[in-house]
Design a protein around this motif. Sequence first.
Motif, PDB file in Angstrom:
ATOM      1  N   HIS B  74       0.841  -1.194   0.000  1.00  0.00           N
ATOM      2  CA  HIS B  74       0.000   0.000   0.000  1.00  0.00           C
ATOM      3  C   HIS B  74       0.876   1.243   0.000  1.00  0.00           C
ATOM      4  O   HIS B  74       2.053   1.177   0.362  1.00  0.00           O
ATOM      5  N   ASP B  77       4.309   2.111   2.131  1.00  0.00           N
ATOM      6  CA  ASP B  77       5.029   0.902   2.542  1.00  0.00           C
ATOM      7  C   ASP B  77       6.397   0.829   1.881  1.00  0.00           C
ATOM      8  O   ASP B  77       6.544   1.119   0.703  1.00  0.00           O
ATOM      9  N   ARG B 157      -9.581  -7.570   5.647  1.00  0.00           N
ATOM     10  CA  ARG B 157      -8.287  -6.910   5.671  1.00  0.00           C
ATOM     11  C   ARG B 157      -8.124  -6.005   4.446  1.00  0.00           C
ATOM     12  O   ARG B 157      -7.635  -4.881   4.565  1.00  0.00           O
ATOM     13  N   GLU B 160     -10.042  -2.888   5.024  1.00  0.00           N
ATOM     14  CA  GLU B 160      -9.364  -2.008   5.982  1.00  0.00           C
ATOM     15  C   GLU B 160      -8.235  -1.224   5.338  1.00  0.00           C
ATOM     16  O   GLU B 160      -8.035  -0.046   5.582  1.00  0.00           O
ATOM     17  N   GLN B 161      -7.452  -1.945   4.531  1.00  0.00           N
ATOM     18  CA  GLN B 161      -6.237  -1.360   3.982  1.00  0.00           C
ATOM     19  C   GLN B 161      -6.467  -0.623   2.686  1.00  0.00           C
ATOM     20  O   GLN B 161      -5.681   0.249   2.307  1.00  0.00           O
TER      21      GLN B 161
END
Lengths: 228, 228
Positions: B74, B77, B157, B160-161
């Motif tokens: 993402h 990162d 997940r 969320e991301q």
Amino acid sequence: MDRSVLRSIPLFAAMSDAQLDRMTAQGSARRIAQGESVFEQGDPAKAFYLLLHGRLKVTQVTRDGQQIIVRVVHPGDLFGFTRALGRPDYPGTATAAVDSLVASWPTESWDGFVENNPQLAMSAIRTIGQRLDEAHTRIREMSTEEVERRVAHAVLRLIEQAGKRVEAGMRVDFPISRRDIAEMTGTTLHTVSRILSAWETRGLVEGGRQKLVVCDAAALSRLAENAG
Amino acid sequence: MDRSVLRSIPLFAAMSDAQLDRMTAQGSARRIAQGESVFEQGDPAKAFYLLLHGRLKVTQVTRDGQQIIVRVVHPGDLFGFTRALGRPDYPGTATAAVDSLVASWPTESWDGFVENNPQLAMSAIRTIGQRLDEAHTRIREMSTEEVERRVAHAVLRLIEQAGKRVEAGMRVDFPISRRDIAEMTGTTLHTVSRILSAWETRGLVEGGRQKLVVCDAAALSRLAENAG
DNA sequence: CGTATTCTTGACTTATATCAATGTCGGTGG
DNA sequence: CCACCGACATTGATATAAGTCAAGAATACG
């Protein structure tokens, strides 16, 4: 605990005497009897540790009570340095598989050690990096391989990391049950038992209560690699 | 690339202007078109990277040609800092899921950055530590949960991301196929397809070609937690 | 438009878990 | 010292989740 103990461990090899002395001064050693735990899952992370002697199993229990073995700690490994990773508590329980000796430091010491010693930081990064690699290997195996190959890989790894020459071949140098192997490979002790029995018939291993001897590592490797 | 770009990223937040300038001076930015790769599995690790904008998938192929998705990268990162972990080559391939922008530095710069900036070292340790945690979570899920729950966790997940509000709920903000989800959860695209179809019937999600919208995240969470 | 991905769905197979019973070892205490 | 108990292991029978095989539909793309 004196500095020569730490010096022999790659993680600390590059440190000066003065720095090592500072570390030994802040740390302390502790004896853990077989079956006892160093810390338990969910405990606040007050310290980080180094295994000096013995062998530990780090386990996690899921909400519904299933247990998995996250990893085996070998002499010279750092463990429980959770706080450095930004967690306030221990994500698993570390239990002594045999009588063990651990060194410990208060978590507060970590930042100071790292700031004063970039070498240590880089070593630590490499160490965690290796562990990440291992974790990815395990994920890859669990995603793509059938149980028998996974078990073969796990057993070979145990022999590499904790193998001891005996007459029949190489023995895993700490008590390890079928259940343990199952919890390392994501299967059941029944399936592991069947697999090991089959291997024993073919002369690849020798089993026993909490005991495992690999007789023909080459054949096991072949099995682990070529699906057959 | 200027220092304000880096400053906004937690990893670099604590660095001084001078240090940031030194980093930006040594690095360079590069645009990666959708479907292109930043590096390929096995390539020598000449550089490490930071994703500024877009989305990448890191994949690994096993010897027998099976592919898994190791992780999704993402914005913000770090990735491909393999050399810092002691490996000479990239363990996976990083492919742009959408047009992306990456910053890169030669691997040789790493040690210098870390030595001159313990904060960066500690941030990096935390970052890898989180990744290790994620990997362990995945291992735990693969060991103990059935496919449907694993898929539920993976989807949550992703939301969320990389969730983006749309009329129907939250959409995964990059093209993601059934196969991708299968490769993230260790199953087959067929099974994922069946599961998503079932969820769609129950009104939990909305599917589509390379598209996924979660309509009822709460219900999905319940499904992910209580086996039922 | 036709060709290529991606996705869906059904029928069938199989690896592995689950259930159940029995056996064996090793330590503890009577 | 022997008997017993609990932990560990083996093995068979059965169930089932999920993979494989196969065919077709939908969507994107050149």
